[in-house]
Design a protein around this motif. Structure first.
Motif, short mmCIF file in Angstrom:
data_model
loop_
_atom_site.label_atom_id
_atom_site.label_comp_id
_atom_site.label_asym_id
_atom_site.label_seq_id
_atom_site.Cartn_x
_atom_site.Cartn_y
_atom_site.Cartn_z
N UNK A 89 -81.22 36.57 -33.10
CA UNK A 89 -81.46 37.06 -34.45
C UNK A 89 -80.22 37.43 -35.23
N UNK A 90 -79.07 37.59 -34.56
CA UNK A 90 -77.85 37.98 -35.27
C UNK A 90 -77.39 36.92 -36.27
N UNK A 91 -77.49 35.65 -35.88
CA UNK A 91 -77.07 34.60 -36.81
C UNK A 91 -77.97 34.59 -38.05
N UNK A 92 -79.26 34.74 -37.86
CA UNK A 92 -80.18 34.77 -39.00
C UNK A 92 -79.90 35.97 -39.90
N UNK A 93 -79.64 37.13 -39.30
CA UNK A 93 -79.30 38.32 -40.08
C UNK A 93 -78.01 38.12 -40.85
N UNK A 99 -73.64 35.20 -45.24
CA UNK A 99 -72.74 34.30 -44.52
C UNK A 99 -73.26 32.86 -44.60
N UNK A 100 -72.34 31.93 -44.75
CA UNK A 100 -72.70 30.51 -44.82
C UNK A 100 -72.58 29.84 -43.46
N UNK A 101 -71.81 30.44 -42.56
CA UNK A 101 -71.61 29.89 -41.22
C UNK A 101 -71.47 31.01 -40.22
N UNK A 102 -71.54 30.66 -38.94
CA UNK A 102 -71.56 31.68 -37.89
C UNK A 102 -70.90 31.14 -36.64
N UNK A 103 -69.86 31.82 -36.18
CA UNK A 103 -69.18 31.48 -34.93
C UNK A 103 -69.13 32.73 -34.06
#
Length: 123
Positions: A89-93, A99-103
Motif C-alpha cells: 500500500x505504500x506505493x499507492x499512498x 508522486x509519479x514514480x516509486x523506487x
C-alpha cells in the motif's frame, strides 16, 4: 543544457549516492535535506525532475509532494519517491500524495538511472 534534478533526502550518505549517480550521467543536481527546503528549491529553480524521500524529518516527503502538486507553479514537475517505505500500500499512498514514480531502497544505481531517464524522456 543539462537537465536539472532536485534530490531531497535527509540522510547525507543516501543523498550523496544519488547525486553521484546522477552527476555521472551528466545531470545537474540540486540538493535538499527536508521537505521545506525541497519546496523552496523547486519553486525557485524549477527542476526538470525531483527524486525525494518520503520519510524525512521536519516536513516529510508526503507533505512536500502534496504541496508541490497543489501549487500551479510546481504541479507539472514530476516526482519520483526513493524510499525505504516498502510495505503493501505504500506505493499507492505515495501516488495519491502526488508522486509519479516509486523506487524502494536499497536501490541499485542502474535502477535510478533508468527511472530518471524514463521520466525525463516523457517530458
Amino acid at each position: 543544457m543539462a537537465k536539472r534534478i532536485l534530490v531531497a533526502e535527509d540522510d547525507p550518505d543516501n543523498r550523496c549516492i544519488v547525486v553521484k549517480v546522477l552527476t555521472r550521467e551528466g545531470y545537474e543536481t540540486l540538493e535538499a535535506d527536508d521537505g521545506r527546503s525541497a519546496l523552496a528549491l523547486a519553486r525557485r529553480e524549477r527542476p526538470d525532475l525531483i527524486v525525494m524521500d518520503l520519510g524525512m524529518l521536519g516536513m516529510d516527503g508526503w507533505e512536500a509532494a502534496r504541496r508541490l502538486k497543489a501549487d500551479p507553479q510546481t504541479a507539472d514537475i514530476r516526482i519520483i519517491a526513493l524510499t525505504a517505505f516498502a510495505l503493501r500500500g505504500d506505493e499507492e499512498r505515495a501516488r495519491e500524495a502526488g508522486y509519479d514514480g516509486y523506487l524502494s531502497k536499497p536501490c541499485r544505481p542502474k535502477t535510478i538511472r533508468e527511472a530518471v531517464a524514463r521520466f525525463l524522456a516523457g517530458r
